[in-house]
Design a protein around this motif. Structure first.
Motif: not given
Length: 169
Positions: A28-29, A34-35, A38-40, A79-80
Motif C-alpha cells: 500500500e505504501g 508511485l502512484p 496496489k494490484e499492479n 524510475y522505481l
C-alpha cells in the motif's frame, strides 16, 4: 531475465515480521508513492541478506504501469529506484519499514562501451524453501543482480555480464 524490477533493502527486518503484517502496508505504501493501484505491484522475492551481520531483508518487486493498455508494460527500474528513494520517508511512515540506499546498480561502474546503454537486470537462480507467517505463505527465488548493454539505435550486438556465472547463485 527481468529488466523492470528492483530490490530494496529493509533495515532491521526479518522475513516473518515483513510477511505479517507489514507486507500489506509495504504494498500500500508503494502504491501511494508511485502512484498506482496496489494490484499492479508484484512482490516476487523476500530474502534475508546473507552478506551482512545486521538484520537486512531484500525485497524484489515489479510494478505494472496503471494507464497502459499493454499488460506487459512495467515501470523501468531507474524510475522505481528514484521514486522509492526520494519518498523513503513517506514509505517509512506508511509501511513501518526503513529503506536503505540502493547498492545493487552495477551500471554505476559504467561497464558498457561504445555508447551502449547499461541496463540493470535481475536473473534468478534456484528457488529456496518456503517462508511463512500466520497469514501468508511465500516462496522466494534467488535473485542475482547483473547487467546487460543495449546498443545505440542503428547498431546491433549484445554483451551481458559474466557476474552470474562467476558468482553463481
Amino acid at each position: 531475465m527481468l529488466f523492470n524490477s528492483v530490490t530494496v533493502r529493509l533495515d532491521d527486518m526479518t522475513q516473518t515480521t515483513f510477511l505479517s503484517p507489514l507486507f500489506d502496508f509495504f504494498v500500500e505504501g508503494l502504491a501511494a508513492i508511485l502512484p498506482c493501484p496496489k494490484e499492479n505491484i508484484f512482490v516476487f522475492n523476500v530474502q534475508d541478506d546473507t552478506d551482512v551481520e545486521a538484520k537486512i531483508l531484500n525485497v524484489s518487486f515489479s510494478v505494472r504501469k496503471p494507464d497502459s493498455r499493454d499488460p506487459d508494460d512495467y515501470y523501468p527500474p531507474h524510475y522505481l529506484q528514484e521514486r522509492v528513494y526520494l519518498n523513503r520517508a513517506i514509505l517509512a511512515r506508511l509501511a513501518n519499514v526503513q529503506v536503505l540506499p540502493f547498492d545493487d546498480n552495477l551500471c554505476v561502474r559504467e561497464p558498457c562501451v561504445n555508447f551502449e546503454e547499461c541496463l540493470s537486470v535481475l536473473k534468478f537462480g534456484n528457488a529456496s524453501g518456503f517462508i511463512s507467517s500466520d497469514t501468508l505463505l511465500f516462496r522466494p527465488i534467488y535473485p542475482v543482480n547483473t547487467f546487460a548493454c543495449r546498443c545505440p539505435h542503428g547498431f546491433t550486438g549484445e554483451f551481458s555480464s559474466l557476474l552470474t556465472e562467476l558468482n553463481g547463485p
